[in-house]
Every structure is written in structure tokens, then in C-alpha cells.
Design a protein around this motif. Structure first.
Motif, PDB file in Angstrom:
ATOM      1  N   ALA A 165       0.811  -1.215   0.000  1.00 34.23           N
ATOM      2  CA  ALA A 165       0.000   0.000   0.000  1.00 34.23           C
ATOM      3  C   ALA A 165       0.846   1.268   0.000  1.00 34.23           C
ATOM      4  O   ALA A 165       0.395   2.319  -0.461  1.00 34.23           O
ATOM      5  N   LEU A 166       2.067   1.181   0.513  1.00 33.19           N
ATOM      6  CA  LEU A 166       2.928   2.359   0.550  1.00 33.19           C
ATOM      7  C   LEU A 166       3.377   2.759  -0.851  1.00 33.19           C
ATOM      8  O   LEU A 166       3.616   1.896  -1.696  1.00 33.19           O
ATOM      9  N   PRO A 167       3.509   4.044  -1.120  1.00 28.44           N
ATOM     10  CA  PRO A 167       4.093   4.460  -2.410  1.00 28.44           C
ATOM     11  C   PRO A 167       5.511   3.938  -2.551  1.00 28.44           C
ATOM     12  O   PRO A 167       6.264   3.867  -1.575  1.00 28.44           O
ATOM     13  N   ALA A 168       5.867   3.559  -3.764  1.00 27.03           N
ATOM     14  CA  ALA A 168       7.179   2.947  -3.990  1.00 27.03           C
ATOM     15  C   ALA A 168       8.309   3.889  -3.605  1.00 27.03           C
ATOM     16  O   ALA A 168       9.313   3.457  -3.016  1.00 27.03           O
ATOM     17  N   TYR A 169       8.163   5.172  -3.908  1.00 24.68           N
ATOM     18  CA  TYR A 169       9.235   6.115  -3.612  1.00 24.68           C
ATOM     19  C   TYR A 169       9.440   6.257  -2.108  1.00 24.68           C
ATOM     20  O   TYR A 169      10.575   6.264  -1.612  1.00 24.68           O
ATOM     21  N   ALA A 170       8.348   6.339  -1.352  1.00 23.93           N
ATOM     22  CA  ALA A 170       8.474   6.471   0.094  1.00 23.93           C
ATOM     23  C   ALA A 170       9.087   5.220   0.703  1.00 23.93           C
ATOM     24  O   ALA A 170       9.943   5.301   1.603  1.00 23.93           O
ATOM     25  N   ALA A 171       8.671   4.048   0.217  1.00 21.08           N
ATOM     26  CA  ALA A 171       9.189   2.798   0.768  1.00 21.08           C
ATOM     27  C   ALA A 171      10.687   2.641   0.493  1.00 21.08           C
ATOM     28  O   ALA A 171      11.472   2.306   1.393  1.00 21.08           O
ATOM     29  N   VAL A 172      11.105   2.886  -0.746  1.00 21.86           N
ATOM     30  CA  VAL A 172      12.517   2.672  -1.095  1.00 21.86           C
ATOM     31  C   VAL A 172      13.413   3.712  -0.430  1.00 21.86           C
ATOM     32  O   VAL A 172      14.518   3.387   0.039  1.00 21.86           O
ATOM     33  N   ILE A 173      12.973   4.953  -0.370  1.00 27.06           N
ATOM     34  CA  ILE A 173      13.787   5.980   0.292  1.00 27.06           C
ATOM     35  C   ILE A 173      13.935   5.675   1.775  1.00 27.06           C
ATOM     36  O   ILE A 173      15.003   5.883   2.372  1.00 27.06           O
ATOM     37  N   THR A 174      12.870   5.146   2.393  1.00 25.26           N
ATOM     38  CA  THR A 174      12.964   4.750   3.795  1.00 25.26           C
ATOM     39  C   THR A 174      14.008   3.654   3.987  1.00 25.26           C
ATOM     40  O   THR A 174      14.824   3.691   4.930  1.00 25.26           O
ATOM     41  N   TRP A 175      14.012   2.673   3.091  1.00 28.19           N
ATOM     42  CA  TRP A 175      15.015   1.611   3.160  1.00 28.19           C
ATOM     43  C   TRP A 175      16.419   2.161   2.907  1.00 28.19           C
ATOM     44  O   TRP A 175      17.401   1.675   3.486  1.00 28.19           O
ATOM     45  N   ALA A 176      16.538   3.165   2.037  1.00 26.00           N
ATOM     46  CA  ALA A 176      17.852   3.763   1.790  1.00 26.00           C
ATOM     47  C   ALA A 176      18.416   4.389   3.065  1.00 26.00           C
ATOM     48  O   ALA A 176      19.621   4.280   3.342  1.00 26.00           O
ATOM     49  N   LEU A 280      11.944  -7.573 -13.743  1.00 24.52           N
ATOM     50  CA  LEU A 280      12.970  -7.382 -14.762  1.00 24.52           C
ATOM     51  C   LEU A 280      13.019  -5.936 -15.240  1.00 24.52           C
ATOM     52  O   LEU A 280      14.085  -5.438 -15.628  1.00 24.52           O
ATOM     53  N   ASN A 281      11.888  -5.251 -15.210  1.00 23.36           N
ATOM     54  CA  ASN A 281      11.834  -3.859 -15.662  1.00 23.36           C
ATOM     55  C   ASN A 281      11.902  -2.862 -14.512  1.00 23.36           C
ATOM     56  O   ASN A 281      11.673  -1.660 -14.728  1.00 23.36           O
ATOM     57  N   ASP A 282      12.207  -3.330 -13.314  1.00 24.01           N
ATOM     58  CA  ASP A 282      12.201  -2.447 -12.150  1.00 24.01           C
ATOM     59  C   ASP A 282      13.292  -1.390 -12.277  1.00 24.01           C
ATOM     60  O   ASP A 282      14.482  -1.700 -12.398  1.00 24.01           O
ATOM     61  N   PHE A 283      12.866  -0.142 -12.234  1.00 24.28           N
ATOM     62  CA  PHE A 283      13.805   0.980 -12.302  1.00 24.28           C
ATOM     63  C   PHE A 283      13.815   1.778 -11.010  1.00 24.28           C
ATOM     64  O   PHE A 283      14.856   2.315 -10.609  1.00 24.28           O
ATOM     65  N   ASN A 284      12.686   1.860 -10.320  1.00 25.29           N
ATOM     66  CA  ASN A 284      12.592   2.695  -9.126  1.00 25.29           C
ATOM     67  C   ASN A 284      13.517   2.218  -8.016  1.00 25.29           C
ATOM     68  O   ASN A 284      14.169   3.035  -7.352  1.00 25.29           O
ATOM     69  N   THR A 285      13.571   0.908  -7.808  1.00 24.61           N
ATOM     70  CA  THR A 285      14.354   0.395  -6.677  1.00 24.61           C
ATOM     71  C   THR A 285      15.844   0.728  -6.796  1.00 24.61           C
ATOM     72  O   THR A 285      16.417   1.330  -5.871  1.00 24.61           O
ATOM     73  N   PRO A 286      16.527   0.391  -7.893  1.00 23.94           N
ATOM     74  CA  PRO A 286      17.955   0.741  -7.953  1.00 23.94           C
ATOM     75  C   PRO A 286      18.209   2.238  -8.045  1.00 23.94           C
ATOM     76  O   PRO A 286      19.197   2.741  -7.494  1.00 23.94           O
ATOM     77  N   PHE A 287      17.318   2.967  -8.715  1.00 23.40           N
ATOM     78  CA  PHE A 287      17.545   4.399  -8.875  1.00 23.40           C
ATOM     79  C   PHE A 287      17.416   5.139  -7.544  1.00 23.40           C
ATOM     80  O   PHE A 287      18.205   6.046  -7.239  1.00 23.40           O
ATOM     81  N   LEU A 288      16.406   4.771  -6.748  1.00 18.81           N
ATOM     82  CA  LEU A 288      16.215   5.444  -5.468  1.00 18.81           C
ATOM     83  C   LEU A 288      17.227   4.994  -4.421  1.00 18.81           C
ATOM     84  O   LEU A 288      17.558   5.755  -3.506  1.00 18.81           O
ATOM     85  N   LEU A 289      17.703   3.767  -4.531  1.00 21.15           N
ATOM     86  CA  LEU A 289      18.695   3.286  -3.572  1.00 21.15           C
ATOM     87  C   LEU A 289      20.090   3.832  -3.846  1.00 21.15           C
ATOM     88  O   LEU A 289      20.809   4.213  -2.922  1.00 21.15           O
ATOM     89  N   PHE A 290      20.476   3.872  -5.112  1.00 16.09           N
ATOM     90  CA  PHE A 290      21.865   4.169  -5.459  1.00 16.09           C
ATOM     91  C   PHE A 290      22.030   5.449  -6.265  1.00 16.09           C
ATOM     92  O   PHE A 290      23.163   5.880  -6.480  1.00 16.09           O
ATOM     93  N   GLY A 291      20.974   6.035  -6.749  1.00 23.60           N
ATOM     94  CA  GLY A 291      21.100   7.241  -7.563  1.00 23.60           C
ATOM     95  C   GLY A 291      21.358   6.912  -9.024  1.00 23.60           C
ATOM     96  O   GLY A 291      21.019   5.834  -9.513  1.00 23.60           O
TER      97      GLY A 291
END
Length: 350
Positions: A165-176, A280-291
Motif C-alpha cells: 500500500a505504501l508508495p514505492a518512492y516512500a518505501a525505497v527511500i525509507t530503506w535507503a 525485470l523492468n524495475d527501475f525505481n528500486t535501484p535508482f532510489l537506492l543508489f542514484g
């Protein structure tokens, strides 16, 4: 005896003859068939409008699909045949035509560009397989565990859905932030509280550990989708099957193996395919974690194509890589559907 044919008086004329002929069963049947086929009379304008209404309702979605997906896809394919760099961004149609040179550069593993793309492809395949397998395993296990009613099941299901339910950007930035070396929660729990790994804090967002950090985030935010789909599918399995199996002496694991998993075959076929395409097409996770520049261990092909296009400004090569990725996805999807469809037909034939 066969009754003699009726004769129509000659004075009645052709109108009476046509009326008598139309009253026969064959004529009535022909009239019905003619009306069904649309040749029995003039079509009503209201009926035609009702038939066209579904297509009119679909027209805005079709136009948006063409605008958002197909038009950029066609433009990307055209760009892959040109030497499109930052010097031609204002008018990309003026970029020199290079034919298949961009594709040859991308697949030539003896050159740095092709070798880097191959390494990124291997990393992406490994990441996808692990992520899809863990998401399916966790989702299925949680769905089976919460299949039967117990106290607090609703609250537990609600907690399971929070990552989805969480927005992807909020979730990944929190993990970062949690993976930060000096003040992150992960190192604080592992090293400071549990004493695991020694006193030296671990670098999670650089080096080889970046792959496992990215995998953790991907599984955490994706597995609730598998849980949702499997939970809905379990509602269609009759409870009588489990009762009969229990009476025959089947244990929990035997019921899961003989009843639950076979009944989820069609659902799992679609679920695994969707998870595969998403991961396979995931872009948000690596981009938000590593820039913009992901570590080599976490260099997924989506972020690699982004770097080739928007960091080095070589849009022609980046477009060629995107087309190659599209062809790979189409090939794998077609093969997967063919194999799973054939397997289901063989199972039904047995």
C-alpha cells in the motif's frame, strides 16, 4: 394417406398466394434466420448505436494507450538506428543514420559497451529469479497460513498489505536511510544490538552487499501482491476437499501438495509472469537506492540503459538496448505461455 395439395382460387391473386406461402413452417423459419442474420429488414438506428457504444467507451483508453506507449515505442525503435547524441537533441531526426551499428555495439561482448551490457543482463536475470521465487514463496506461505479463520487474522492481513500500500518512492527511500552505514537502523540492530558481523559497520549501498540490499527491498515491497492474488485464489477451493483429505488421513503438507498447489496452477501461471515482468523492468528500486550510478553488483539492465541514454548522452545505443530488452521479454513471455499452456493441456488430458 397423403392429403391432396390445396389449390388457391385464381381470383385471389398473387397476394393471397404469397400470404399462404409465408404461413408455412419453412417460410417462418427462413424469416427468423433472415432476421438473425440481419437481412430480414431494415436495421434500427437505436440498435446500431447500442452496438457501437462499447467501442466508443474504449476509444479514449485506446487513444491514451497509443499516446503513452506505442508512439514512444515507435520513436525509440527509430532512434536505435541513428547516432543520436546530445548534439542532436533539439532535432533528433537530423541525427546520422547508422543502421544496425548500435545493435552491433550492444551485443559485441569483446568491446566495453557490450561486455558491460552482458554483465548487467546476467545480474538482472539472477536478481529477477531470486526476487520472483522469494515473493511467490512468501506470498503463498502467508496466504495458506491465513486461509482459515482465527483470532486476529484481519489485523495480520492488514499488516501484510502495508508494504504494497505504501508508495514505492516512500518505501525505497525509507530503506535507503535504514541501510546507511553510520546511522542506519539495519547496522544499529545487527552490529550494535545483536553483535553480528563485528563492531565495524557494513556498507550496504556499495560493493557486493548492494545486490542483497536491493533484493531485500524488492522482495519486501512486492511479496504482498503475491499474497493478495493467492489469497483470492484460495477462496475458490472447496473446503470439502480438505475435509475429505483429512478424513483419509492426509496431513497438512499432503493437503497443500495434493490440493492447494494443483488448484493454484492457473493463478500461479499468471502471477509468476507478472512478477517476472515487473521485476525485470524495475527501475525505481535501484535508482532510489543508489542514484544515477548503481554499483556494479546492483547494475540492473533498467538503470544501465538509463545511464547509457541520459548520463553518457548516447540515446542511439540506449534505444538499441531497449529494443533488445523488449525482444527478450517478448521471446521469454511467448515461450513461457507456450510451455505452461501445453503443460495444462497434458494435465487435463490425463
Amino acid at each position: 394417406m397423403t392429403s391432396p395439395p390445396r389449390t388457391v382460387p385464381s381470383g385471389t391473386g398473387s397476394r393471397t398466394t404469397a400470404t399462404a406461402t409465408a404461413g408455412t413452417p419453412a417460410a417462418r423459419t427462413g424469416g427468423v434466420l433472415a432476421r438473425v442474420r440481419g437481412t430480414g429488414g431494415p436495421r434500427h438506428p437505436g440498435r446500431a448505436r447500442r452496438a457501437a457504444l462499447p467501442y466508443l467507451l474504449l476509444l479514449p483508453a485506446v487513444l491514451l494507450e497509443l499516446l503513452v506507449h506505442l508512439v514512444p515505442m515507435v520513436m525509440g525503435i527509430l532512434m536505435s538506428f541513428r547516432s543520436l547524441t546530445q548534439f542532436f537533441i533539439r532535432d533528433w531526426s537530423r541525427a546520422p543514420w547508422t543502421g544496425l551499428d548500435n545493435y552491433e555495439l550492444a551485443v559485441d561482448i569483446d568491446r566495453p559497451v557490450g561486455r558491460a551490457l552482458l554483465d548487467s543482463f546476467v545480474t538482472t536475470c539472477l536478481f529477477t529469479v531470486l526476487s520472483v521465487a522469494l515473493c511467490w514463496l512468501l506470498g503463498t506461505a502467508a496466504a495458506v497460513f491465513t486461509q482459515h479463520s482465527f483470532r486476529g487474522r484481519g489485523l495480520l492481513r492488514a499488516l501484510f498489505f502495508i508494504p504494497y500500500a505504501l508508495p514505492a518512492y516512500a518505501a525505497v527511500i525509507t530503506w535507503a536511510f535504514m541501510f546507511q552505514r553510520d546511522n542506519g537502523l539495519v547496522n544499529h540492530v545487527l552490529h550494535d544490538q545483536l553483535g553480528l558481523g563485528g563492531a565495524e559497520h557494513t556498507f550496504w549501498l556499495i560493493g557486493d552487499n548492494s545486490f542483497w540490499a536491493m533484493l531485500t527491498v524488492s522482495v519486501w515491497k512486492t511479496w504482498p501482491f503475491a499474497f493478495l492474488i493467492v489469497t483470492a485464489a484460495l477462496q475458490n477451493i472447496p473446503g470439502d476437499l480438505y475435509e475429505a483429505a483429512a478424513l483419509d488421513g492426509a496431513g497438512v503438507w499432503q493437503q497443500i501438495r495434493r490440493i492447494t498447489l494443483p488448484s493454484l496452477g492457473a493463478v500461479n501461471q499468471v502471477l509468476v509472469l507478472v512478477l517476472f515482468l515487473w521485476t525485470l523492468n524495475d527501475f525505481n528500486t535501484p535508482f532510489l537506492l543508489f542514484g544515477r550510478a548503481a554499483p556494479e553488483a546492483a547494475d540492473l539492465i533498467s538503470i544501465h540503459i538509463y545511464q547509457s541514454s541520459f548520463v553518457t548522452w548516447n540515446f542511439g545505443t540506449g534505444s538499441a538496448m531497449s529494443v533488445l530488452l523488449l525482444l527478450f521479454l517478448l521471446l521469454v513471455t511467448a515461450a513461457y505461455l507456450l510451455l505452461t499452456g501445453r503443460g495444462r493441456k497434458d494435465a487435463d488430458a490425463r
